[in-house]
Design a protein around this motif. Structure first.
Motif: not given
Length: 217
Positions: A119-143
């Motif tokens: 079982t994998l239960l995800t809660i508020s996960s960005p499966h299609q990404g999030t525009r909020a990630a443009f606010l942070y400069p790390t590689k993980g945020a870019a992904e």
């Protein structure tokens, strides 16, 4: 794609048997995977509920939690910690919040974790990404940005999840996953709850009730 909106009546229904739930009757190992810039403390309400039912919970410690090394590194560390806690083959189930959903998917799909996870239960996960990630400069945020190469590659290998139970919980009022509909995961059962904020999904009684029901049978 399966999307279900929980009714207001269903959300606030209270079971008279809520305090007399039976303990789990078989070994249940549950891995809790936190999100971006978190430490896992937000999982305390859920972990407490599951442990009262007899489950063994492991709360992952994703480091660095800002994803500066990339999500692949976090997934490799997750695999290492799961193997250290439960051994390399014991069956597990995973509950993941926000970025933790992508970390868990990479572990399951690309590091062999799907062979042991039911079982994998995800809660508020960005499966299609999030525009909020443009606010942070790390590689993980870019992904985590919409249309990233990482997300495309992850979508390309999701058949490796096989028949695993997959659920994506989301709120239409999320201000971290932008737009909130980007938590919809076509492969999963998608459940929408009217929770006021992103982090409150981990303290929402209706959300935790559903998670517990799916994990403890």
């Amino acid at each position: 794609m399966k999307i279900r909106l929980l009714s207001i009546a269903g959300i606030f229904a209270i079971s008279s048997c809520a305090d007399v739930k039976p303990p789990v009757t078989r070994p249940t190992r549950i891995v809790l995977v936190h999100g971006f810039l978190e430490t896992g403390t937000t999982f305390k309400p859920l972990a407490g509920r599951l442990e009262k039912r007899g489950a063994t919970c492991m709360t992952a410690k994703l480091k660095p939690n800002d994803g500066c090394g990339g999500i692949e590194i976090l997934a490799a560390n997750l695999k290492r910690d799961i193997d250290a806690k439960f051994g390399p083959t014991a069956p597990i189930q995973i509950v993941a919040f926000s970025m933790g959903g992508l970390v868990s998917r990479y572990y399951l799909q690309n590091l062999g974790g799907a062979a042991r996870c039911g079982t994998l239960l995800t809660i508020s996960s960005p499966h299609q990404g999030t525009r909020a990630a443009f606010l942070y400069p790390t590689k993980g945020a870019a992904e985590m940005r919409p249309n990233s190469r990482f997300l495309a590659d992850l979508a390309a290998t999701e058949d490796r999840l096989g028949g695993m139970q997959l659920v994506s919980y989301r709120t239409p009022m999320d201000l971290v996953i932008l737009p909130p509909s980007n938590s919809i995961w076509p492969r999963a059962e998608n459940l929408e709850f009217p929770v006021a904020m992103h982090p409150l999904m981990l303290t929402s009684g209706p959300v935790l009730d559903d998670v517990e029901r799916r994990l403890i049978r």
